[in-house]
Design a protein around this motif. Sequence first.
Motif, PDB file in Angstrom:
ATOM      1  N   UNK A   1      44.788  29.628  40.676  1.00  0.00           N
ATOM      2  CA  UNK A   1      45.176  29.979  41.959  1.00  0.00           C
ATOM      3  C   UNK A   1      44.134  30.791  42.761  1.00  0.00           C
ATOM      4  N   UNK A   2      44.537  31.098  44.043  1.00  0.00           N
ATOM      5  CA  UNK A   2      43.770  31.751  45.251  1.00  0.00           C
ATOM      6  C   UNK A   2      43.550  33.157  44.610  1.00  0.00           C
ATOM      7  N   UNK A   3      44.603  33.692  44.166  1.00  0.00           N
ATOM      8  CA  UNK A   3      44.542  35.236  43.653  1.00  0.00           C
ATOM      9  C   UNK A   3      43.429  35.219  42.469  1.00  0.00           C
TER      10      UNK A   3
ATOM     11  N   UNK B   1      32.636  32.692  52.599  1.00  0.00           N
ATOM     12  CA  UNK B   1      33.228  32.042  51.576  1.00  0.00           C
ATOM     13  C   UNK B   1      34.778  32.153  51.467  1.00  0.00           C
ATOM     14  N   UNK B   2      35.066  33.117  52.457  1.00  0.00           N
ATOM     15  CA  UNK B   2      36.860  33.547  52.173  1.00  0.00           C
ATOM     16  C   UNK B   2      37.616  32.355  52.880  1.00  0.00           C
ATOM     17  N   UNK B   3      37.199  31.965  54.190  1.00  0.00           N
ATOM     18  CA  UNK B   3      38.212  30.871  54.612  1.00  0.00           C
ATOM     19  C   UNK B   3      37.938  29.550  53.928  1.00  0.00           C
TER      20      UNK B   3
ATOM     21  N   UNK C   1      39.968  35.110  43.450  1.00  0.00           N
ATOM     22  CA  UNK C   1      39.294  36.190  44.121  1.00  0.00           C
ATOM     23  C   UNK C   1      39.153  37.031  43.023  1.00  0.00           C
ATOM     24  N   UNK C   2      39.904  37.391  42.095  1.00  0.00           N
ATOM     25  CA  UNK C   2      39.761  38.083  40.878  1.00  0.00           C
ATOM     26  C   UNK C   2      38.609  37.700  40.345  1.00  0.00           C
ATOM     27  N   UNK C   3      38.287  36.570  39.906  1.00  0.00           N
ATOM     28  CA  UNK C   3      37.055  35.825  39.393  1.00  0.00           C
ATOM     29  C   UNK C   3      35.827  36.257  39.907  1.00  0.00           C
TER      30      UNK C   3
ATOM     31  N   UNK D   1      45.352  42.962  38.858  1.00  0.00           N
ATOM     32  CA  UNK D   1      46.474  42.304  38.778  1.00  0.00           C
ATOM     33  C   UNK D   1      46.490  41.025  39.857  1.00  0.00           C
ATOM     34  N   UNK D   2      46.217  39.792  39.643  1.00  0.00           N
ATOM     35  CA  UNK D   2      45.730  38.858  40.464  1.00  0.00           C
ATOM     36  C   UNK D   2      47.226  37.717  40.808  1.00  0.00           C
TER      37      UNK D   2
END
Length: 306
Positions: free
Chosen positions: A67-69, A264-266, A72-74, A113-114
Amino acid sequence: MRPLTAISSGLLLAACLLASGASAQIGGNEGLSPTLSAIKKAHAVRLGYRESSPPFSFLDPSGRPIGYSLELCEAIVEEIGVEVDDPNLRIDYVKVTSDDRIDAVLQNKIDLECGSTTANSERAKRVAFSPLMFVAGTKLMVPKASSVQQLADLKGRTVVVTKGTTNEQAVQAADKKLSLGLNIVVGADHEQSYQMLVDGKADAFATDDILLSGLIVRHKSQDKFRVTGDYLSYDPYGIMFRKGEPQLSAVVERTFRKLGSNHDLVPLYNKWFIARMPTGEKMNVPISLQLEEAFKAMDDSASANN
C-alpha cells in the motif's frame, strides 16, 4: 457543508504541523534516541499495517502487506538506516487495527504505524505524526437502491462505524447535534464494518470517503453500493510514531523532504490512486489541491535547506 476542495490548504498544513510537533536534528555525538537505538540493536524496524485499508495498507492475494502508506514507511526505513549507520535493516510487519494502533505505538510494539490514521491535536498529545500524506473525510456508504442521501435521512436507523476511529466520534457528535436517535454499531475493522452493511445488519457504513471507495473497488461492488453525504469530518492522514523523540521526528520529516525534492511524492500517489494497483483494481482518485500544495511545500522546504 463546504466540499473538501474548498478547505484552505494553509489551514491543513498548519494542522499537520501542529500534529507532528516541532522536530530538531540531533548530532551523532549525543547518541541515538530510544527508538533508533532499539532499531540499531535489533537490526530491524517494526511497521504496523492494516489488513483492510486499501489503497493505504492492505494485503495482496498472497497475504503480503502492501500500500501507499507502507511505501512511505519503507522510505522512512531507508532514512533510518542512514541515521543509525545500518543500510540492511530488516522490516518486521505487525498487524494492527483501528482500535489498537495507538496503543501499539505507546506500548512499543511497533516503530511506525503505516495505515490510514488521522493526525489531530487530540492524538498528538500522545503520539507524533509525519507531514501530511493524504486528506480524507467521513462520508456514508449505502446500498445503491437506498433513498439515503445524508446522515439526517438515517434517523432512527442503524449506522456501522469501525471501532477506535475518528469517524465513530464524528457520527456520535452529529447524532447528538441533530437528535437522530441513531443505532450506532461497531465493527472490529473496516472489512467487518463493510460486511455488516452487506449482510443488512446496518443501513449505512460511515468512515473516510477514500476508504469507502477503496472497499467498493476492492470488492468490485460498484453496482451494489455508493458513497454519499456531506463531510461529517475532515481528516489529514499521517504516519504515526512515538512522541518525544526529536531525532526520530527529524528522520521522518527528512524522508518526506527528500521525497518532495526528488519529485517522488506525486508519482507514488499516482501509483496507488490513479494507476492499476498490484491487486488489479483502480481507484481513479486524482490528487486533491490541498495534498498537491502540501507536497509542493515539502519540495520548497527541501530546496530552502539545500
